[in-house]
Design a protein around this motif. Structure first.
Motif, short mmCIF file in Angstrom:
data_model
loop_
_atom_site.label_atom_id
_atom_site.label_comp_id
_atom_site.label_asym_id
_atom_site.label_seq_id
_atom_site.Cartn_x
_atom_site.Cartn_y
_atom_site.Cartn_z
N GLU A 1 -10.35 27.56 93.47
CA GLU A 1 -9.58 26.62 92.65
C GLU A 1 -9.68 27.03 91.20
O GLU A 1 -10.72 27.49 90.74
CB GLU A 1 -10.10 25.19 92.82
CG GLU A 1 -9.74 24.61 94.16
CD GLU A 1 -9.91 23.10 94.21
OE1 GLU A 1 -9.49 22.42 93.25
OE2 GLU A 1 -10.45 22.62 95.22
N THR B 1 -5.45 30.49 96.33
CA THR B 1 -5.87 29.93 95.04
C THR B 1 -5.05 28.68 94.78
O THR B 1 -3.82 28.71 94.81
CB THR B 1 -5.64 30.95 93.90
OG1 THR B 1 -6.30 32.17 94.24
CG2 THR B 1 -6.17 30.41 92.58
N LEU B 2 -5.75 27.58 94.54
CA LEU B 2 -5.11 26.33 94.19
C LEU B 2 -5.28 26.12 92.69
O LEU B 2 -6.40 26.04 92.18
CB LEU B 2 -5.74 25.17 94.96
CG LEU B 2 -5.24 23.76 94.62
CD1 LEU B 2 -3.74 23.63 94.89
CD2 LEU B 2 -6.03 22.72 95.40
N CYS C 1 -2.37 17.43 93.45
CA CYS C 1 -3.39 18.47 93.64
C CYS C 1 -4.34 18.07 94.76
O CYS C 1 -4.75 18.91 95.57
CB CYS C 1 -4.16 18.70 92.34
SG CYS C 1 -3.12 19.24 90.96
N PRO D 1 0.59 21.03 91.53
CA PRO D 1 -0.29 22.12 91.93
C PRO D 1 0.50 23.36 92.32
O PRO D 1 1.60 23.27 92.86
CB PRO D 1 -1.04 21.57 93.13
CG PRO D 1 -0.08 20.60 93.74
CD PRO D 1 0.67 20.00 92.58
N ARG E 1 -4.87 20.20 98.07
CA ARG E 1 -6.22 20.65 98.43
C ARG E 1 -6.51 20.36 99.90
O ARG E 1 -7.07 21.19 100.62
CB ARG E 1 -7.26 19.97 97.54
CG ARG E 1 -8.69 20.42 97.81
CD ARG E 1 -9.69 19.75 96.88
NE ARG E 1 -9.38 20.05 95.48
CZ ARG E 1 -8.83 19.18 94.62
NH1 ARG E 1 -8.54 17.95 95.01
NH2 ARG E 1 -8.58 19.54 93.39
N ASP F 1 -8.57 25.49 87.25
CA ASP F 1 -8.24 24.28 86.51
C ASP F 1 -7.44 24.68 85.26
O ASP F 1 -7.96 25.36 84.38
CB ASP F 1 -9.54 23.59 86.13
CG ASP F 1 -9.35 22.31 85.34
OD1 ASP F 1 -8.22 22.02 84.88
OD2 ASP F 1 -10.36 21.61 85.14
#
Length: 83
Positions: free
Chosen positions: A38, A8-9, A18, A56, A22, A40
């Protein structure tokens, strides 16, 4: 049968770190068969409160793996280690 690992980013739009994270996450996930999701922080108040100074942030199977910069070798090792 093994279950795919999940990376999970957590980041936000317009974050150059970020974008860098990624690229590493997607590369390593493709090599290891991990699933990438992902999140936000600008759309999730709880994530914002928890991680806004660290983005991130990368989680592996729900556990914090790293923040700010993602080391490709370290992430690969985490994803190929027995879960």
């Amino acid at each position: 049968m093994t279950t795919a690992r999940t990376v999970t980013l957590i980041g936000k739009p317009g974050c150059h770190l970020c974008d860098d994270a990624r690229a590493v996450v997607e590369k390593v996930a493709a090599e290891t068969g991990a699933v990438v999701e992902e999140r936000d922080i600008s759309r999730d108040p709880e994530l914002h409160d928890r991680y806004w100074e660290q983005i991130p942030v990368v989680l592996v199977d729900g556990e914090q793996h790293t923040f700010w910069r993602v080391d490709e070798r370290r992430l690969r090792a985490a994803l190929t280690a027995a879960s």
